[in-house]
Design an enzyme around this catalytic site. Structure first.
Site, PDB file in Angstrom:
ATOM      1  N   SER A 142      36.233  33.181  55.162  1.00 53.09           N
ATOM      2  CA  SER A 142      35.641  31.737  56.069  1.00 53.09           C
ATOM      3  C   SER A 142      34.219  32.052  56.292  1.00 53.09           C
ATOM      4  CB  SER A 142      36.510  32.170  57.195  1.00 53.09           C
ATOM      5  OG  SER A 142      36.139  30.996  58.079  1.00 53.09           O
ATOM      6  N   TYR A 155      41.567  35.445  64.217  1.00 50.90           N
ATOM      7  CA  TYR A 155      40.919  34.860  63.073  1.00 50.90           C
ATOM      8  C   TYR A 155      39.701  35.587  62.492  1.00 50.90           C
ATOM      9  CZ  TYR A 155      40.022  31.045  59.795  1.00 50.90           C
ATOM     10  OH  TYR A 155      39.817  30.299  58.541  1.00 50.90           O
TER      11      TYR A 155
HETATM   12  P1  NAD Z   1      46.075  24.507  55.209  1.00 55.36           P
HETATM   13  O1  NAD Z   1      46.935  24.801  56.545  1.00 55.36           O
HETATM   14  O2  NAD Z   1      46.103  23.417  54.563  1.00 55.36           O
HETATM   15  O3  NAD Z   1      46.814  25.659  54.215  1.00 55.36           O
HETATM   16  C1  NAD Z   1      47.416  27.050  54.642  1.00 55.36           C
HETATM   17  C2  NAD Z   1      48.500  27.266  53.465  1.00 55.36           C
HETATM   18  O4  NAD Z   1      48.908  28.510  53.678  1.00 55.36           O
HETATM   19  C3  NAD Z   1      49.591  26.324  53.262  1.00 55.36           C
HETATM   20  O5  NAD Z   1      50.019  26.154  51.907  1.00 55.36           O
HETATM   21  C4  NAD Z   1      50.749  26.906  54.135  1.00 55.36           C
HETATM   22  O6  NAD Z   1      51.955  26.464  53.850  1.00 55.36           O
HETATM   23  C5  NAD Z   1      50.294  28.530  53.751  1.00 55.36           C
HETATM   24  N1  NAD Z   1      51.015  29.385  54.630  1.00 55.36           N
HETATM   25  C6  NAD Z   1      51.017  29.468  56.070  1.00 55.36           C
HETATM   26  N2  NAD Z   1      51.491  30.326  56.714  1.00 55.36           N
HETATM   27  C7  NAD Z   1      52.160  31.047  55.327  1.00 55.36           C
HETATM   28  C8  NAD Z   1      52.851  32.286  55.356  1.00 55.36           C
HETATM   29  N3  NAD Z   1      53.517  32.839  56.404  1.00 55.36           N
HETATM   30  N4  NAD Z   1      53.394  32.361  54.176  1.00 55.36           N
HETATM   31  C9  NAD Z   1      52.925  31.640  53.025  1.00 55.36           C
HETATM   32  N5  NAD Z   1      52.090  30.769  53.340  1.00 55.36           N
HETATM   33  C10 NAD Z   1      51.728  30.318  54.526  1.00 55.36           C
HETATM   34  O7  NAD Z   1      44.735  25.373  55.601  1.00 55.36           O
HETATM   35  P2  NAD Z   1      43.433  25.412  54.511  1.00 55.36           P
HETATM   36  O8  NAD Z   1      42.319  24.887  55.502  1.00 55.36           O
HETATM   37  O9  NAD Z   1      43.814  25.101  53.385  1.00 55.36           O
HETATM   38  O10 NAD Z   1      43.496  27.214  54.807  1.00 55.36           O
HETATM   39  C11 NAD Z   1      43.599  27.805  53.467  1.00 55.36           C
HETATM   40  C12 NAD Z   1      42.759  29.113  53.599  1.00 55.36           C
HETATM   41  O11 NAD Z   1      41.176  28.986  54.011  1.00 55.36           O
HETATM   42  C13 NAD Z   1      42.899  29.925  55.072  1.00 55.36           C
HETATM   43  O12 NAD Z   1      42.948  31.426  54.772  1.00 55.36           O
HETATM   44  C14 NAD Z   1      41.904  29.317  55.982  1.00 55.36           C
HETATM   45  O13 NAD Z   1      41.745  30.583  56.941  1.00 55.36           O
HETATM   46  C15 NAD Z   1      40.542  29.284  54.901  1.00 55.36           C
HETATM   47  N6  NAD Z   1      39.778  28.566  55.671  1.00 55.36           N
HETATM   48  C16 NAD Z   1      39.766  27.195  55.803  1.00 55.36           C
HETATM   49  C17 NAD Z   1      38.698  26.497  56.370  1.00 55.36           C
HETATM   50  C18 NAD Z   1      38.692  24.954  56.902  1.00 55.36           C
HETATM   51  O14 NAD Z   1      38.064  24.581  57.280  1.00 55.36           O
HETATM   52  N7  NAD Z   1      40.081  24.374  56.478  1.00 55.36           N
HETATM   53  C19 NAD Z   1      37.634  27.174  56.615  1.00 55.36           C
HETATM   54  C20 NAD Z   1      37.456  28.502  56.387  1.00 55.36           C
HETATM   55  C21 NAD Z   1      38.365  28.935  55.791  1.00 55.36           C
END
Ligand code: NAD
Length: 259
Positions: A142, A155
């Protein structure tokens, strides 16, 4: 491009993970989906990804909090496909709270899902990658792996940690055709960010106002990153052109970390 390669994407039932699975499946990789969701949503994700290319698609319900489930997921993947060639450590959760009030269980869960699960998947996939002299590990960090924001202590700690893990594993595998890199997204409209928008909308009165304030605070482009952009970057990291890129952290953040 990825025919006969197998990609495991943790947390790929929604958001960024699903976006990455989409781009890899279009290039005919076998795809192992993982994550939570309703039975209907998971079925839809599997059939959508399955329709995109010639690779096989399977789903693992492994909980990234549980080492034994991670071990079983990788063992099943290796039994079904021989090896995991592309490992995308993407599963993640967020909790926003000042540190004095930060629930200790949330701290433990964020470190376990966002960081420790990547240690386990990586150690379990590497032997086969080394034997094949080819592998791609892509850690979804991130902007918060590079800079901090208030109220996101767990985080930010986990994301800085995964960038350190990325560099270390890159050095340990540098001579074996394996690359290990982090992608550092800025705000991307997924369920994870929607929760933060909903929180702000309670005081700001509308979703639109909440989105405007959120983007204005941090992301100079004032536009969300799209999951397709991140999927395309993951695909590039799997290509031959990226075979000498390892140990790097790539921001895709509309200028956030240039400030
Ligand atoms: P999201 O909530 O859409 O996806 C998260 C995924 O992780 C889902 O498929 C969920 O079911 C799964 N998950 C959660 N807990 C779990 C567990 N215990 N075991 C297995 N799977 C699990 O969120 P996202 O935004 O797509 O996030 C994906 C990654 O991207 C994360 O690591 C997040 O930190 C990172 N990220 C997101 C953003 C943003 O702005 N959305 C920015 C930077 C980084």
């Amino acid at each position: 491009m990825l025919k006969n390669k197998t990609a495991l994407i943790t947390g790929s039932t929604s958001g960024i993970g699903l976006g990455i699975a989409t781009e890899l499946a279009k290039q005919n990789a076998n795809v192992i989906l993982n994550g939570f969701g309703s039975e209907a949503d998971i079925k839809t994700a599997i059939s959508t990804i399955d329709s995109l290319g010639t690779g096989r698609v399977v789903y693992s319900s492994a909980n990234m909090l549980k080492v034994n489930e991670i071990e079983q997921m990788i063992a099943d993947a290796q039994q079904q496909f021989g090896s995991v060639d592309i490992l995308v450590n993407n599963a993640g959760i967020q909790h926003v709270m000042p540190i004095e009030n930060f629930p200790t269980q949330k701290w433990d869960d964020i470190i376990a899902i966002n960081l420790t699960s990547a240690f386990h998947t990586t150690r379990l996939c590497l032997t086969k990658m080394r034997a094949n002299n080819w592998g791609r590990i892509i850690n979804i960090a991130s902007v918060h792996g590079l800079v901090a924001s208030v109220n996101k202590s767990a985080y930010v700690a986990a994301k800085h940690g995964i960038i350190g893990l990325t560099k270390t594993v890159a050095l340990e595998t540098a001579e074996q055709g394996i690359t290990v890199n982090s992608i550092c997204p800025g705000f991307t409209l997924t369920p994870l960010i929607q929760a933060q928008i909903d929180d702000r909308a309670k005081t700001l009165g509308s979703q639109e106002a909440a989105i405007e304030v959120l983007l204005n605070e941090k992301q100079p482009s004032k536009t969300f990153v799209q999951t397709e952009h991140l999927g395309q970057l993951a695909l590039f990291l799997c290509s031959d052109a990226a075979s000498q890129m390892t140990g790097v952290s790539l921001p895709v953040d509309g200028g956030w970390t240039a400030q």
